[in-house]
Design a protein around this motif. Structure first.
Motif, PDB file in Angstrom:
ATOM      1  N   SER A   1       1.544   4.968 -21.416  1.00 32.83           N
ATOM      2  CA  SER A   1       2.915   5.030 -20.889  1.00 32.83           C
ATOM      3  C   SER A   1       3.147   4.034 -19.759  1.00 32.83           C
ATOM      4  O   SER A   1       4.228   3.981 -19.178  1.00 32.83           O
ATOM      5  CB  SER A   1       3.234   6.446 -20.406  1.00 32.83           C
ATOM      6  N   GLY A   2       2.101   3.235 -19.440  1.00 32.18           N
ATOM      7  CA  GLY A   2       2.271   2.164 -18.461  1.00 32.18           C
ATOM      8  C   GLY A   2       1.866   2.499 -17.042  1.00 32.18           C
ATOM      9  O   GLY A   2       2.067   1.685 -16.133  1.00 32.18           O
ATOM     10  N   TYR A   3       1.290   3.664 -16.798  1.00 36.13           N
ATOM     11  CA  TYR A   3       0.874   4.041 -15.445  1.00 36.13           C
ATOM     12  C   TYR A   3      -0.429   3.319 -15.079  1.00 36.13           C
ATOM     13  O   TYR A   3      -1.401   3.316 -15.853  1.00 36.13           O
ATOM     14  CB  TYR A   3       0.668   5.553 -15.330  1.00 36.13           C
ATOM     15  N   ARG A   4      -0.449   2.695 -13.909  1.00 42.52           N
ATOM     16  CA  ARG A   4      -1.658   2.065 -13.399  1.00 42.52           C
ATOM     17  C   ARG A   4      -2.555   3.142 -12.789  1.00 42.52           C
ATOM     18  O   ARG A   4      -2.083   3.950 -11.986  1.00 42.52           O
ATOM     19  CB  ARG A   4      -1.320   1.012 -12.340  1.00 42.52           C
ATOM     20  N   LEU A   5      -3.844   3.120 -13.133  1.00 39.28           N
ATOM     21  CA  LEU A   5      -4.799   4.088 -12.596  1.00 39.28           C
ATOM     22  C   LEU A   5      -5.910   3.340 -11.860  1.00 39.28           C
ATOM     23  O   LEU A   5      -6.552   2.442 -12.428  1.00 39.28           O
ATOM     24  CB  LEU A   5      -5.394   4.944 -13.721  1.00 39.28           C
ATOM     25  N   TYR A   6      -6.127   3.709 -10.606  1.00 36.42           N
ATOM     26  CA  TYR A   6      -7.089   3.019  -9.742  1.00 36.42           C
ATOM     27  C   TYR A   6      -8.358   3.851  -9.595  1.00 36.42           C
ATOM     28  O   TYR A   6      -8.307   5.042  -9.251  1.00 36.42           O
ATOM     29  CB  TYR A   6      -6.478   2.751  -8.367  1.00 36.42           C
ATOM     30  N   SER A   7      -9.502   3.228  -9.801  1.00 37.39           N
ATOM     31  CA  SER A   7     -10.801   3.884  -9.656  1.00 37.39           C
ATOM     32  C   SER A   7     -11.304   3.733  -8.226  1.00 37.39           C
ATOM     33  O   SER A   7     -10.700   3.031  -7.400  1.00 37.39           O
ATOM     34  CB  SER A   7     -11.810   3.247 -10.615  1.00 37.39           C
ATOM     35  N   ASP A   8     -12.444   4.368  -7.927  1.00 33.48           N
ATOM     36  CA  ASP A   8     -13.055   4.222  -6.608  1.00 33.48           C
ATOM     37  C   ASP A   8     -13.437   2.765  -6.351  1.00 33.48           C
ATOM     38  O   ASP A   8     -13.310   2.270  -5.219  1.00 33.48           O
ATOM     39  CB  ASP A   8     -14.296   5.118  -6.490  1.00 33.48           C
ATOM     40  N   ASP A   9     -13.910   2.078  -7.374  1.00 34.68           N
ATOM     41  CA  ASP A   9     -14.248   0.659  -7.223  1.00 34.68           C
ATOM     42  C   ASP A   9     -13.006  -0.163  -6.883  1.00 34.68           C
ATOM     43  O   ASP A   9     -13.066  -1.097  -6.068  1.00 34.68           O
ATOM     44  CB  ASP A   9     -14.886   0.124  -8.510  1.00 34.68           C
ATOM     45  N   ASP A  10     -11.879   0.193  -7.512  1.00 35.04           N
ATOM     46  CA  ASP A  10     -10.620  -0.505  -7.203  1.00 35.04           C
ATOM     47  C   ASP A  10     -10.230  -0.293  -5.742  1.00 35.04           C
ATOM     48  O   ASP A  10      -9.768  -1.224  -5.071  1.00 35.04           O
ATOM     49  CB  ASP A  10      -9.492   0.006  -8.096  1.00 35.04           C
ATOM     50  N   LEU A  11     -10.434   0.917  -5.248  1.00 27.01           N
ATOM     51  CA  LEU A  11     -10.087   1.219  -3.851  1.00 27.01           C
ATOM     52  C   LEU A  11     -10.993   0.453  -2.889  1.00 27.01           C
ATOM     53  O   LEU A  11     -10.548  -0.004  -1.832  1.00 27.01           O
ATOM     54  CB  LEU A  11     -10.187   2.721  -3.590  1.00 27.01           C
ATOM     55  N   GLU A  12     -12.269   0.313  -3.252  1.00 30.12           N
ATOM     56  CA  GLU A  12     -13.181  -0.462  -2.411  1.00 30.12           C
ATOM     57  C   GLU A  12     -12.733  -1.928  -2.354  1.00 30.12           C
ATOM     58  O   GLU A  12     -12.782  -2.571  -1.299  1.00 30.12           O
ATOM     59  CB  GLU A  12     -14.613  -0.366  -2.940  1.00 30.12           C
ATOM     60  N   LYS A  13     -12.297  -2.447  -3.483  1.00 29.14           N
ATOM     61  CA  LYS A  13     -11.813  -3.825  -3.515  1.00 29.14           C
ATOM     62  C   LYS A  13     -10.530  -3.961  -2.707  1.00 29.14           C
ATOM     63  O   LYS A  13     -10.336  -4.953  -1.980  1.00 29.14           O
ATOM     64  CB  LYS A  13     -11.568  -4.261  -4.958  1.00 29.14           C
ATOM     65  N   LEU A  14      -9.664  -2.962  -2.789  1.00 36.26           N
ATOM     66  CA  LEU A  14      -8.425  -2.980  -2.008  1.00 36.26           C
ATOM     67  C   LEU A  14      -8.733  -2.981  -0.517  1.00 36.26           C
ATOM     68  O   LEU A  14      -8.084  -3.696   0.266  1.00 36.26           O
ATOM     69  CB  LEU A  14      -7.548  -1.784  -2.378  1.00 36.26           C
ATOM     70  N   GLN A  15      -9.714  -2.180  -0.120  1.00 32.62           N
ATOM     71  CA  GLN A  15     -10.108  -2.160   1.289  1.00 32.62           C
ATOM     72  C   GLN A  15     -10.532  -3.559   1.733  1.00 32.62           C
ATOM     73  O   GLN A  15     -10.154  -4.037   2.812  1.00 32.62           O
ATOM     74  CB  GLN A  15     -11.256  -1.173   1.518  1.00 32.62           C
ATOM     75  N   GLN A  16     -11.318  -4.226   0.893  1.00 30.43           N
ATOM     76  CA  GLN A  16     -11.786  -5.569   1.207  1.00 30.43           C
ATOM     77  C   GLN A  16     -10.609  -6.536   1.347  1.00 30.43           C
ATOM     78  O   GLN A  16     -10.557  -7.345   2.278  1.00 30.43           O
ATOM     79  CB  GLN A  16     -12.714  -6.053   0.092  1.00 30.43           C
ATOM     80  N   ILE A  17      -9.661  -6.427   0.434  1.00 29.49           N
ATOM     81  CA  ILE A  17      -8.475  -7.285   0.477  1.00 29.49           C
ATOM     82  C   ILE A  17      -7.717  -7.096   1.783  1.00 29.49           C
ATOM     83  O   ILE A  17      -7.305  -8.060   2.437  1.00 29.49           O
ATOM     84  CB  ILE A  17      -7.550  -6.986  -0.724  1.00 29.49           C
ATOM     85  N   LEU A  18      -7.548  -5.848   2.195  1.00 30.14           N
ATOM     86  CA  LEU A  18      -6.755  -5.557   3.389  1.00 30.14           C
ATOM     87  C   LEU A  18      -7.471  -5.992   4.657  1.00 30.14           C
ATOM     88  O   LEU A  18      -6.823  -6.348   5.652  1.00 30.14           O
ATOM     89  CB  LEU A  18      -6.407  -4.071   3.437  1.00 30.14           C
ATOM     90  N   PHE A  19      -8.817  -5.974   4.641  1.00 32.88           N
ATOM     91  CA  PHE A  19      -9.555  -6.531   5.779  1.00 32.88           C
ATOM     92  C   PHE A  19      -9.255  -8.030   5.899  1.00 32.88           C
ATOM     93  O   PHE A  19      -9.014  -8.540   6.996  1.00 32.88           O
ATOM     94  CB  PHE A  19     -11.065  -6.327   5.607  1.00 32.88           C
ATOM     95  N   PHE A  20      -9.275  -8.722   4.777  1.00 36.52           N
ATOM     96  CA  PHE A  20      -8.971 -10.150   4.787  1.00 36.52           C
ATOM     97  C   PHE A  20      -7.535 -10.394   5.249  1.00 36.52           C
ATOM     98  O   PHE A  20      -7.262 -11.331   6.012  1.00 36.52           O
ATOM     99  CB  PHE A  20      -9.171 -10.754   3.393  1.00 36.52           C
ATOM    100  N   ARG A  21      -6.603  -9.565   4.774  1.00 38.85           N
ATOM    101  CA  ARG A  21      -5.204  -9.736   5.166  1.00 38.85           C
ATOM    102  C   ARG A  21      -5.011  -9.510   6.664  1.00 38.85           C
ATOM    103  O   ARG A  21      -4.215 -10.205   7.300  1.00 38.85           O
ATOM    104  CB  ARG A  21      -4.304  -8.761   4.380  1.00 38.85           C
ATOM    105  N   GLU A  22      -5.728  -8.558   7.221  1.00 37.38           N
ATOM    106  CA  GLU A  22      -5.657  -8.302   8.665  1.00 37.38           C
ATOM    107  C   GLU A  22      -6.078  -9.530   9.458  1.00 37.38           C
ATOM    108  O   GLU A  22      -5.614  -9.752  10.583  1.00 37.38           O
ATOM    109  CB  GLU A  22      -6.542  -7.103   9.029  1.00 37.38           C
ATOM    110  N   LEU A  23      -6.926 -10.344   8.843  1.00 39.26           N
ATOM    111  CA  LEU A  23      -7.409 -11.563   9.496  1.00 39.26           C
ATOM    112  C   LEU A  23      -6.605 -12.783   9.052  1.00 39.26           C
ATOM    113  O   LEU A  23      -7.033 -13.923   9.255  1.00 39.26           O
ATOM    114  CB  LEU A  23      -8.897 -11.756   9.183  1.00 39.26           C
TER     115      LEU A  23
END
Length: 251
Positions: free
Chosen positions: A36-58
């Protein structure tokens, strides 16, 4: 348990639109999408998101983050150590700027004296938060040359360049209530033009120099930074740089 995009947005404190954008540019694609088109995020996806946001903060641009994360040599633990080191340095500079603000408040009340050096303690323009925009305007080659030129300097050379930068800005700020086409203003702008070309590893044309000045007023982030040296400085520099470029094109 996998999370839907709205749940991730609420957890992290970013917008659903941001997550959709990360997916669209291939920065963070969720591990699963339902029929139905819903995006589902795994724990690995969340870890990658955390990494992205650390980079964005910098202040890393998104394209640069994607290249880093896609690199075969990327190591998450090593990146976290780098984030920690850079954030500690950012905190140190912010603490110093807060101290400068506190001293300036006391100074304006007549409670203490401040030297010119103390008034600008904590300001650091050696890291450009607008690198992505600069690359789009003038291309990677010019920016890479500038970064390589700066990186090749010794610590003493960098300090000397930063001091020269501050001196030029203070000189122009002292003239900002006059006319941008005055001899004094144009001499100071000539010094700024020479400084950019001598310390960037790249020669900026008069047209590029004029565009840089326009960006000082078009981008409120530039205006805010420059006007810390004196209200109205960004507009004055823009006008003076336009005069300088136009005059020298004709000569």
């Amino acid at each position: 348990m996998k999370m839907k995009v709205k749940e991730v947005a609420d957890l992290v404190g970013i917008s659903v639109r941001t997550l959709h954008h990360y997916d669209d540019i291939g920065l963070l694609t969720p591990s699963e999408t339902t029929e139905s088109g819903y995006r589902l995020y795994s724990d690995d996806d969340l870890e990658k998101l955390q990494q992205i946001l650390f980079f964005r903060e910098l202040d890393f641009p998104l394209k640069k983050i994607r290249n880093i994360l896609e690199s075969p040599s990327f190591d998450r633990n090593e990146a976290l150590q780098m984030h920690r080191k850079m954030l500690l340095e950012k905190r140190r500079r912010l603490d110093q700027m807060i101290e400068t603000i506190d001293k300036t408040i006391q100074f304006t009340k007549g409670e203490i004296d401040m030297t010119n050096e103390e008034k600008f303690a904590g300001f650091d323009f050696s890291q450009n938060p607008y690198e992505e925009e600069a690359r789009e305007r003038w291309g990677d080659e010019a920016i890479d040359k500038t970064k390589a030129h700066y990186a090749a300097m010794s610590e003493d050379e960098r300090k000397a360049v930063e001091q020269q930068f501050n001196n030029i800005y203070r000189k122009i700020a002292a003239l900002r209530k006059g006319e941008p086409d005055s001899d004094e203003a144009q001499a100071a702008i000539q010094e700024w033009y020479d400084f950019l070309n001598q310390n960037s590893g790249h020669h900026f044309s008069l047209e590029a120099f004029k565009c840089i000045g326009q960006m000082y007023v078009d981008d409120e982030r530039f205006t805010k930074n420059i006007d810390q040296y004196g209200t109205g400085l960004a507009k004055f520099m823009c006008d003076a740089m336009t005069v300088f470029a136009d005059r020298n094109k004709k000569s």
